[in-house]
Design a protein around this motif. Structure first.
Motif, PDB file in Angstrom:
ATOM      1  N   PHE A  99      31.353  11.783 -31.856  1.00 20.02           N
ATOM      2  CA  PHE A  99      30.368  12.465 -31.017  1.00 20.02           C
ATOM      3  C   PHE A  99      29.476  13.415 -31.806  1.00 20.02           C
ATOM      4  O   PHE A  99      28.487  13.911 -31.269  1.00 20.02           O
ATOM      5  CB  PHE A  99      31.075  13.269 -29.924  1.00 20.02           C
ATOM      6  CG  PHE A  99      31.952  12.438 -29.029  1.00 20.02           C
ATOM      7  CD1 PHE A  99      31.442  11.343 -28.357  1.00 20.02           C
ATOM      8  CD2 PHE A  99      33.298  12.752 -28.853  1.00 20.02           C
ATOM      9  CE1 PHE A  99      32.242  10.569 -27.528  1.00 20.02           C
ATOM     10  CE2 PHE A  99      34.101  11.995 -28.022  1.00 20.02           C
ATOM     11  CZ  PHE A  99      33.582  10.896 -27.366  1.00 20.02           C
ATOM     12  N   ASP A 100      29.836  13.696 -33.045  1.00 22.33           N
ATOM     13  CA  ASP A 100      29.108  14.678 -33.855  1.00 22.33           C
ATOM     14  C   ASP A 100      27.884  14.006 -34.482  1.00 22.33           C
ATOM     15  O   ASP A 100      28.005  13.201 -35.407  1.00 22.33           O
ATOM     16  CB  ASP A 100      30.027  15.237 -34.941  1.00 22.33           C
ATOM     17  CG  ASP A 100      29.416  16.444 -35.645  1.00 22.33           C
ATOM     18  OD1 ASP A 100      28.209  16.685 -35.473  1.00 22.33           O
ATOM     19  OD2 ASP A 100      30.159  17.139 -36.358  1.00 22.33           O
ATOM     20  N   ARG A 101      26.713  14.351 -33.976  1.00 25.03           N
ATOM     21  CA  ARG A 101      25.458  13.748 -34.447  1.00 25.03           C
ATOM     22  C   ARG A 101      24.640  14.720 -35.297  1.00 25.03           C
ATOM     23  O   ARG A 101      23.424  14.592 -35.401  1.00 25.03           O
ATOM     24  CB  ARG A 101      24.638  13.285 -33.238  1.00 25.03           C
ATOM     25  CG  ARG A 101      25.313  12.170 -32.442  1.00 25.03           C
ATOM     26  CD  ARG A 101      25.482  10.944 -33.301  1.00 25.03           C
ATOM     27  NE  ARG A 101      26.356   9.948 -32.684  1.00 25.03           N
ATOM     28  CZ  ARG A 101      26.581   8.742 -33.200  1.00 25.03           C
ATOM     29  NH1 ARG A 101      26.022   8.417 -34.353  1.00 25.03           N
ATOM     30  NH2 ARG A 101      27.388   7.892 -32.608  1.00 25.03           N
ATOM     31  N   THR A 102      25.308  15.699 -35.895  1.00 26.97           N
ATOM     32  CA  THR A 102      24.616  16.638 -36.766  1.00 26.97           C
ATOM     33  C   THR A 102      24.001  15.881 -37.948  1.00 26.97           C
ATOM     34  O   THR A 102      24.708  15.171 -38.661  1.00 26.97           O
ATOM     35  CB  THR A 102      25.592  17.705 -37.306  1.00 26.97           C
ATOM     36  OG1 THR A 102      26.254  18.330 -36.204  1.00 26.97           O
ATOM     37  CG2 THR A 102      24.851  18.750 -38.117  1.00 26.97           C
ATOM     38  N   PRO A 103      22.678  16.007 -38.162  1.00 28.87           N
ATOM     39  CA  PRO A 103      22.036  15.243 -39.234  1.00 28.87           C
ATOM     40  C   PRO A 103      22.473  15.705 -40.620  1.00 28.87           C
ATOM     41  O   PRO A 103      22.791  16.879 -40.827  1.00 28.87           O
ATOM     42  CB  PRO A 103      20.541  15.492 -39.012  1.00 28.87           C
ATOM     43  CG  PRO A 103      20.478  16.777 -38.258  1.00 28.87           C
ATOM     44  CD  PRO A 103      21.709  16.820 -37.407  1.00 28.87           C
ATOM     45  N   SER A 104      22.502  14.759 -41.557  1.00 25.57           N
ATOM     46  CA  SER A 104      22.814  15.109 -42.947  1.00 25.57           C
ATOM     47  C   SER A 104      21.674  15.935 -43.536  1.00 25.57           C
ATOM     48  O   SER A 104      20.533  15.899 -43.071  1.00 25.57           O
ATOM     49  CB  SER A 104      23.025  13.837 -43.775  1.00 25.57           C
ATOM     50  OG  SER A 104      24.101  13.075 -43.265  1.00 25.57           O
ATOM     51  N   MET A 105      22.003  16.685 -44.598  1.00 28.56           N
ATOM     52  CA  MET A 105      21.014  17.570 -45.217  1.00 28.56           C
ATOM     53  C   MET A 105      20.827  17.180 -46.679  1.00 28.56           C
ATOM     54  O   MET A 105      21.794  16.864 -47.386  1.00 28.56           O
ATOM     55  CB  MET A 105      21.493  19.023 -45.107  1.00 28.56           C
ATOM     56  CG  MET A 105      20.528  20.034 -45.701  1.00 28.56           C
ATOM     57  SD  MET A 105      21.096  21.750 -45.442  1.00 28.56           S
ATOM     58  CE  MET A 105      22.592  21.745 -46.442  1.00 28.56           C
ATOM     59  N   MET A 106      19.582  17.177 -47.115  1.00 28.77           N
ATOM     60  CA  MET A 106      19.283  16.872 -48.510  1.00 28.77           C
ATOM     61  C   MET A 106      19.525  18.122 -49.360  1.00 28.77           C
ATOM     62  O   MET A 106      18.994  19.195 -49.079  1.00 28.77           O
ATOM     63  CB  MET A 106      17.819  16.431 -48.654  1.00 28.77           C
ATOM     64  CG  MET A 106      17.469  15.937 -50.046  1.00 28.77           C
ATOM     65  SD  MET A 106      18.290  14.359 -50.439  1.00 28.77           S
ATOM     66  CE  MET A 106      17.395  13.237 -49.364  1.00 28.77           C
ATOM     67  N   GLU A 119      26.686  15.348 -45.876  1.00 29.99           N
ATOM     68  CA  GLU A 119      27.054  15.241 -44.463  1.00 29.99           C
ATOM     69  C   GLU A 119      27.301  16.613 -43.868  1.00 29.99           C
ATOM     70  O   GLU A 119      27.945  17.463 -44.477  1.00 29.99           O
ATOM     71  CB  GLU A 119      28.309  14.373 -44.317  1.00 29.99           C
ATOM     72  CG  GLU A 119      28.686  14.056 -42.895  1.00 29.99           C
ATOM     73  CD  GLU A 119      29.903  13.152 -42.814  1.00 29.99           C
ATOM     74  OE1 GLU A 119      31.003  13.702 -42.592  1.00 29.99           O
ATOM     75  OE2 GLU A 119      29.762  11.927 -42.998  1.00 29.99           O
ATOM     76  N   GLN A 120      26.751  16.845 -42.676  1.00 29.06           N
ATOM     77  CA  GLN A 120      26.918  18.119 -41.982  1.00 29.06           C
ATOM     78  C   GLN A 120      27.787  17.925 -40.734  1.00 29.06           C
ATOM     79  O   GLN A 120      27.894  16.813 -40.207  1.00 29.06           O
ATOM     80  CB  GLN A 120      25.555  18.679 -41.562  1.00 29.06           C
ATOM     81  CG  GLN A 120      24.605  18.941 -42.730  1.00 29.06           C
ATOM     82  CD  GLN A 120      25.108  20.064 -43.619  1.00 29.06           C
ATOM     83  OE1 GLN A 120      25.236  21.205 -43.191  1.00 29.06           O
ATOM     84  NE2 GLN A 120      25.404  19.730 -44.866  1.00 29.06           N
ATOM     85  N   SER A 121      28.398  18.999 -40.290  1.00 23.46           N
ATOM     86  CA  SER A 121      29.238  18.949 -39.098  1.00 23.46           C
ATOM     87  C   SER A 121      28.770  19.965 -38.079  1.00 23.46           C
ATOM     88  O   SER A 121      28.087  20.941 -38.413  1.00 23.46           O
ATOM     89  CB  SER A 121      30.710  19.226 -39.466  1.00 23.46           C
ATOM     90  OG  SER A 121      31.208  18.271 -40.370  1.00 23.46           O
ATOM     91  N   ALA A 122      29.141  19.736 -36.841  1.00 21.15           N
ATOM     92  CA  ALA A 122      28.827  20.696 -35.789  1.00 21.15           C
ATOM     93  C   ALA A 122      29.494  22.029 -36.109  1.00 21.15           C
ATOM     94  O   ALA A 122      30.557  22.062 -36.746  1.00 21.15           O
ATOM     95  CB  ALA A 122      29.318  20.168 -34.449  1.00 21.15           C
ATOM     96  N   PRO A 123      28.904  23.145 -35.694  1.00 20.30           N
ATOM     97  CA  PRO A 123      29.480  24.463 -36.010  1.00 20.30           C
ATOM     98  C   PRO A 123      30.890  24.612 -35.448  1.00 20.30           C
ATOM     99  O   PRO A 123      31.242  23.996 -34.438  1.00 20.30           O
ATOM    100  CB  PRO A 123      28.519  25.443 -35.332  1.00 20.30           C
ATOM    101  CG  PRO A 123      27.264  24.670 -35.091  1.00 20.30           C
ATOM    102  CD  PRO A 123      27.672  23.251 -34.901  1.00 20.30           C
ATOM    103  N   LEU A 124      31.678  25.434 -36.116  1.00 16.75           N
ATOM    104  CA  LEU A 124      32.998  25.771 -35.590  1.00 16.75           C
ATOM    105  C   LEU A 124      32.845  26.533 -34.277  1.00 16.75           C
ATOM    106  O   LEU A 124      31.874  27.271 -34.085  1.00 16.75           O
ATOM    107  CB  LEU A 124      33.771  26.625 -36.599  1.00 16.75           C
ATOM    108  CG  LEU A 124      34.209  25.931 -37.889  1.00 16.75           C
ATOM    109  CD1 LEU A 124      34.737  26.965 -38.887  1.00 16.75           C
ATOM    110  CD2 LEU A 124      35.274  24.890 -37.618  1.00 16.75           C
TER     111      LEU A 124
END
Length: 338
Positions: A99-106, A119-124
């Motif tokens: 379900f985590d659709r946080t976009p990756s970051m360059m 790869e990025q994740s939704a905040p804690l």
């Protein structure tokens, strides 16, 4: 209310008037059962309020409601804090990560200057609940119905912009085993979420019972009330999970996913009292002898086994006792005829 004269709420030709009548009848039955529960917990309750004048009775009910509200507030704070911890611990597991659709970051490597996607994740989730709700990918997914495709960008956008209602039904993902379900088979996995189980233990048995045991650490002493008893014992539940207690926990878990700063009866246009009533009816309304009753009884037996695995009322211990009696009968019968 009078007999329903065989009205079948699942019949194709049922009228709106009949559905309204059945809903009123069920509401009266639900409240009547709640009154009996109060009488069971407070012996002499009926006689006590019958002997009061109007003003005394009003004051008594005000204090009665305040006690209920205070207990609910304590439960909400406890469940809310624990739920954030559970999701933070599980957020990289496949069933939530999907379900985590946080976009990756360059990012740029400071040593080589090369760029790569990280790869990025939704905040804690914090205990204040400020970071929860629909903007958070995982919390938002768990709040929504299994009928809504959270992984579709357009659907997520509509939900977050208020263009898609959350109150289409009460089949929220957080209630399901594995946090997902089949809209064509609503009951499969329903009310079997491990977060519901953990929250139930936190409210009714003891907060420490939701902490995993480590063989290298001493057991945690269970937190108990002033009289040394957990809530389930004080309520006289006798090792039996009830549909009403599950419904109560469901409402707490759902609201704990929102940014609500305190208990509220409605959030995101979803009514928590109506959710509770729906879930109570889910467990109590099916008539004896029907397949629906059998499914609900099987679900309650599963809950008993999860919450009270060693209690004499649990399905596991009953099964062992039955097997023991059967083995004894077979041996006695053989000895009688030998």
């Amino acid at each position: 209310m009078p007999d329903d004269h065989g009205i079948n709420e699942l019949a194709e030709d049922i009228t709106d008037e009949q559905l309204e009548w059945l809903a009123e009848k069920r509401s009266n039955e639900r409240n009547f059962q709640a009154y009996h529960e109060i009488e069971r917990l407070i012996p002499g309750f009926s006689a006590r309020i019958a002997g009061m004048d109007a003003d005394t009775r009003a004051d008594f009910f005000t204090l009665f409601q305040k006690g209920a509200n205070d207990a609910r507030s304590d439960d909400f704070g406890r469940v809310s804090g624990l739920l954030g911890t559970w999701i933070n611990e599980d957020r990289h597991k496949p069933e939530l990560k999907v379900f985590d659709r946080t976009p990756s970051m360059m990012v740029t490597d400071e040593r080589t200057g090369e760029q790569r996607l990280m790869e990025q994740s939704a905040p804690l989730l914090g205990k204040t609940r400020a970071t929860r709700g629909l903007p958070h990918d995982i919390a938002g997914a768990l709040l929504t119905s299994i009928s809504l495709d959270w992984n579709d960008f357009g659907t997520r956008t509509k939900i977050r912009n208020g263009q898609e209602d959350l109150n289409i039904d009460y089949y929220a993902r957080v209630f399901y085993d594995g946090f997902n379900g089949d809209p064509q088979n609503l009951e499969t996995g329903f009310c079997r979420s491990r977060y519901l189980l953990n929250a139930y233990r936190a409210v009714f048995t003891a907060p420490s019972s939701v902490v995993k045991d480590d063989e290298n650490t001493p057991p945690v002493k269970k937190t108990k009330g002033p009289n040394g008893k957990c809530v389930a014992v004080k309520l006289g539940m006798d090792g039996k999970v009830t549909g009403r207690s599950i419904a109560y926990v469901c409402a707490h878990v759902w609201l704990s996913l929102t940014p609500a700063t305190a208990w509220t009866d409605e959030y995101y246009q979803v009514s928590l009292p109506q959710m509770y009533d729906f879930l109570v009816d889910y467990f109590e309304a099916p008539e004896a002898g029907t397949q629906a009753r059998a499914r609900v009884d099987a679900l309650l037996a599963w809950w008993n086994q999860q919450i009270y695995p060693t209690h004499s009322a649990s399905a596991a211990t009953n099964k062992t006792a039955s097997a023991s009696r059967a083995a004894l009968r077979r041996q006695r019968a053989a000895l009688e005829h030998s």
